[in-house]
Design an enzyme around this catalytic site. Structure first.
Site, PDB file in Angstrom:
ATOM      1  N   GLN A 241       0.829  -1.216   0.000  1.00  0.00           N
ATOM      2  CA  GLN A 241       0.000   0.000   0.000  1.00  0.00           C
ATOM      3  C   GLN A 241       0.856   1.255   0.000  1.00  0.00           C
ATOM      4  OE1 GLN A 241      -2.270  -1.131   3.430  1.00  0.00           O
ATOM      5  NE2 GLN A 241      -0.417  -1.664   4.550  1.00  0.00           N
TER       6      GLN A 241
ATOM      7  N   HIS B  96      -8.767   2.574  19.876  1.00  0.00           N
ATOM      8  CA  HIS B  96      -7.931   1.513  20.457  1.00  0.00           C
ATOM      9  C   HIS B  96      -8.471   1.015  21.791  1.00  0.00           C
ATOM     10  CE1 HIS B  96      -4.750   3.177  17.602  1.00  0.00           C
ATOM     11  NE2 HIS B  96      -5.118   1.999  17.168  1.00  0.00           N
TER      12      HIS B  96
ATOM     13  N   ASP C 134       0.138   0.053  13.763  1.00  0.00           N
ATOM     14  CA  ASP C 134       0.503   1.266  14.518  1.00  0.00           C
ATOM     15  C   ASP C 134       0.780   0.967  15.993  1.00  0.00           C
ATOM     16  OD1 ASP C 134      -2.221   1.473  15.908  1.00  0.00           O
ATOM     17  OD2 ASP C 134      -2.774   1.523  13.798  1.00  0.00           O
TER      18      ASP C 134
ATOM     19  N   ASP D 256       0.346 -12.569   6.688  1.00  0.00           N
ATOM     20  CA  ASP D 256      -1.076 -12.380   6.410  1.00  0.00           C
ATOM     21  C   ASP D 256      -1.897 -12.991   7.560  1.00  0.00           C
ATOM     22  OD1 ASP D 256      -3.668 -12.380   5.457  1.00  0.00           O
ATOM     23  OD2 ASP D 256      -3.099 -12.914   3.417  1.00  0.00           O
ATOM     24  N   GLY D 257      -2.736 -12.178   8.182  1.00  0.00           N
ATOM     25  CA  GLY D 257      -3.564 -12.633   9.292  1.00  0.00           C
ATOM     26  C   GLY D 257      -4.494 -13.775   8.909  1.00  0.00           C
TER      27      GLY D 257
ATOM     28  N   ASP E 184      -7.931  -5.629  13.826  1.00  0.00           N
ATOM     29  CA  ASP E 184      -7.689  -4.185  13.712  1.00  0.00           C
ATOM     30  C   ASP E 184      -7.194  -3.927  12.288  1.00  0.00           C
ATOM     31  OD1 ASP E 184      -6.984  -1.567  14.020  1.00  0.00           O
ATOM     32  OD2 ASP E 184      -5.477  -1.902  15.571  1.00  0.00           O
TER      33      ASP E 184
ATOM     34  N   PRO F 233      -5.428  -5.829   0.936  1.00  0.00           N
ATOM     35  CA  PRO F 233      -5.119  -6.996   1.761  1.00  0.00           C
ATOM     36  C   PRO F 233      -6.139  -7.268   2.860  1.00  0.00           C
ATOM     37  CG  PRO F 233      -3.648  -5.165   2.320  1.00  0.00           C
ATOM     38  CD  PRO F 233      -4.461  -4.724   1.121  1.00  0.00           C
TER      39      PRO F 233
HETATM   40  N1  SAM Z   1      -7.695   1.765  12.978  1.00  0.00           N
HETATM   41  C1  SAM Z   1      -7.556   1.564  11.623  1.00  0.00           C
HETATM   42  C2  SAM Z   1      -8.734   1.841  10.745  1.00  0.00           C
HETATM   43  O1  SAM Z   1      -9.865   1.419  11.031  1.00  0.00           O
HETATM   44  O2  SAM Z   1      -8.518   2.507   9.750  1.00  0.00           O
HETATM   45  C3  SAM Z   1      -6.811   0.335  11.277  1.00  0.00           C
HETATM   46  C4  SAM Z   1      -5.371   0.631  11.502  1.00  0.00           C
HETATM   47  S1  SAM Z   1      -4.171  -0.565  11.244  1.00  0.00           S
HETATM   48  C5  SAM Z   1      -2.890   0.461  10.644  1.00  0.00           C
HETATM   49  C6  SAM Z   1      -4.674  -1.522   9.846  1.00  0.00           C
HETATM   50  C7  SAM Z   1      -3.600  -2.510   9.422  1.00  0.00           C
HETATM   51  O3  SAM Z   1      -4.163  -3.719   8.947  1.00  0.00           O
HETATM   52  C8  SAM Z   1      -2.674  -1.997   8.297  1.00  0.00           C
HETATM   53  O4  SAM Z   1      -1.400  -1.731   8.807  1.00  0.00           O
HETATM   54  C9  SAM Z   1      -2.674  -3.147   7.276  1.00  0.00           C
HETATM   55  O5  SAM Z   1      -1.385  -3.376   6.725  1.00  0.00           O
HETATM   56  C10 SAM Z   1      -3.173  -4.311   8.133  1.00  0.00           C
HETATM   57  N2  SAM Z   1      -3.760  -5.421   7.368  1.00  0.00           N
HETATM   58  C11 SAM Z   1      -4.610  -5.342   6.317  1.00  0.00           C
HETATM   59  N3  SAM Z   1      -4.887  -6.582   5.873  1.00  0.00           N
HETATM   60  C12 SAM Z   1      -4.214  -7.464   6.668  1.00  0.00           C
HETATM   61  C13 SAM Z   1      -4.099  -8.870   6.702  1.00  0.00           C
HETATM   62  N4  SAM Z   1      -4.746  -9.635   5.801  1.00  0.00           N
HETATM   63  N5  SAM Z   1      -3.323  -9.439   7.659  1.00  0.00           N
HETATM   64  C14 SAM Z   1      -2.671  -8.662   8.570  1.00  0.00           C
HETATM   65  N6  SAM Z   1      -2.724  -7.322   8.567  1.00  0.00           N
HETATM   66  C15 SAM Z   1      -3.492  -6.728   7.636  1.00  0.00           C
END
Ligand code: SAM
Length: 274
Positions: free
Chosen positions: A31, A62, A86, A137-138, A155, A162
């Site tokens: 991204q 949070h 974050d 990947d979660g 989160d 992704p």
């Molecule tokens: N509070 C935020 C919001 O609602 O906008 C979310 C913040 S947090 C930075 C979101 C994170 O999820 C990103 O850093 C992204 O890289 C991660 N993410 C997205 N898809 C994911 C996946 N499949 N597995 C793990 N992390 C993932």
């Protein structure tokens, strides 16, 4: 000259914040990542044009995504945080004395690195010895887990790129399998104003897997519409059950806020019933 950062919140609505400067910009493997310094909300993380978190209002999101499921669980020891690069969710989960380990699974290591550098008040607990960080990947992590966690917190970013499959039934089934007895999962599920279909669909999707599913709400000024939803699936405990008191410092969460967050306005109830 003034510089502004604008998020296209819907096709017809934008939110703009005046910024002092761009602190960090890179195209990661997943991204486009910006950290900017805003006049109104301090440092702000933006991924693919969508505001993720700001220093000034991050505590609402949070605290709500962490303390509601953790207090609803009778004794949470092992917690998995998916996304949340974050670090704000990890920081809040660690406030619970019963928690022995957090497995933090973030797909994009660049988000973690940029947050450690530019969002220190949010990322400050990421190096705690109780935290195991996996850049992975979660979806894959949860698919491989069985009977491992007391609480799983999703989160994630918006359901694009992704993050998209994190809002779907197969993933919720895997979460159910990854949870121990009495386990709960919670996911950030966007705004009941600007993401009506998504809110209704994720509630239905989670409800098709978990015996108890509830939605709760909070106010996050820099997210689309300000009104934000979280959907909680539980194997048994009532997610709305608040503790009598809180033994650590919070800025938003109180037992009363916990209970009140589950009181849904009529238009949100209608959305879920349709
Ligand atoms: N509070 C935020 C919001 O609602 O906008 C979310 C913040 S947090 C930075 C979101 C994170 O999820 C990103 O850093 C992204 O890289 C991660 N993410 C997205 N898809 C994911 C996946 N499949 N597995 C793990 N992390 C993932």
């Amino acid at each position: 000259m003034e510089t502004w950062v604008t998020e296209n919140q819907t096709k017809n609505m934008r939110l703009s914040l005046r910024i002092k400067k761009i602190l960090h910009h890179e195209q990661t493997e997943f991204q486009e990542l910006f950290v900017v310094d805003t006049y109104e909300y301090g440092h702000m993380l933006v991924l693919d044009g969508a505001i993720q978190t700001t220093e000034q209002d991050e505590f609402v999101y949070h605290e709500l995504i962490s303390h509601v499921p953790l207090f609803a669980h009778p004794h949470p020891e092992r917690v998995c945080v998916i996304g949340g690069g974050d670090g704000g969710t990890v920081r809040e989960v660690l406030k619970h004395p019963s928690v022995k380990e957090i497995v933090h699974v973030e797909i994009d290591g660049a988000v973690i690195e940029a947050s450690k550098k530019w969002l220190p008040t949010i990322s400050c607990a990421l190096d705690d010895p109780r935290v195991t960080t996996l850049v992975k990947d979660g979806l894959v992590h949860i698919r491989e887990a069985e009977n491992e966690y007391d609480v799983i917190i999703i989160d994630s970013s918006d359901p694009v790129g992704p993050g998209v499959q994190l809002f779907e039934v197969p993933f919720y089934r895997d979460c159910y399998k990854a949870l121990r007895e009495n386990g709960l999962m919670v996911a950030q599920t966007e705004s009941p104003w600007s993401n009506k279909d998504l809110v209704a669909r994720t509630f239905r999707n989670m409800g098709s897997v978990f015996p108890v599913t509830k939605i709760y709400l909070g106010n996050v000024p820099t997210y689309p519409s300000g009104l934000w939803s979280f959907t909680c699936g539980s194997k048994g405990p009532d997610p709305a059950a608040a503790p009598e008191s809180v033994s650590f410092e919070t800025k938003y969460y109180t037992p009363q806020v916990h209970q009140a967050a589950f009181a849904l306005p009529r238009f949100v109830q209608d959305l879920l019933e349709d």
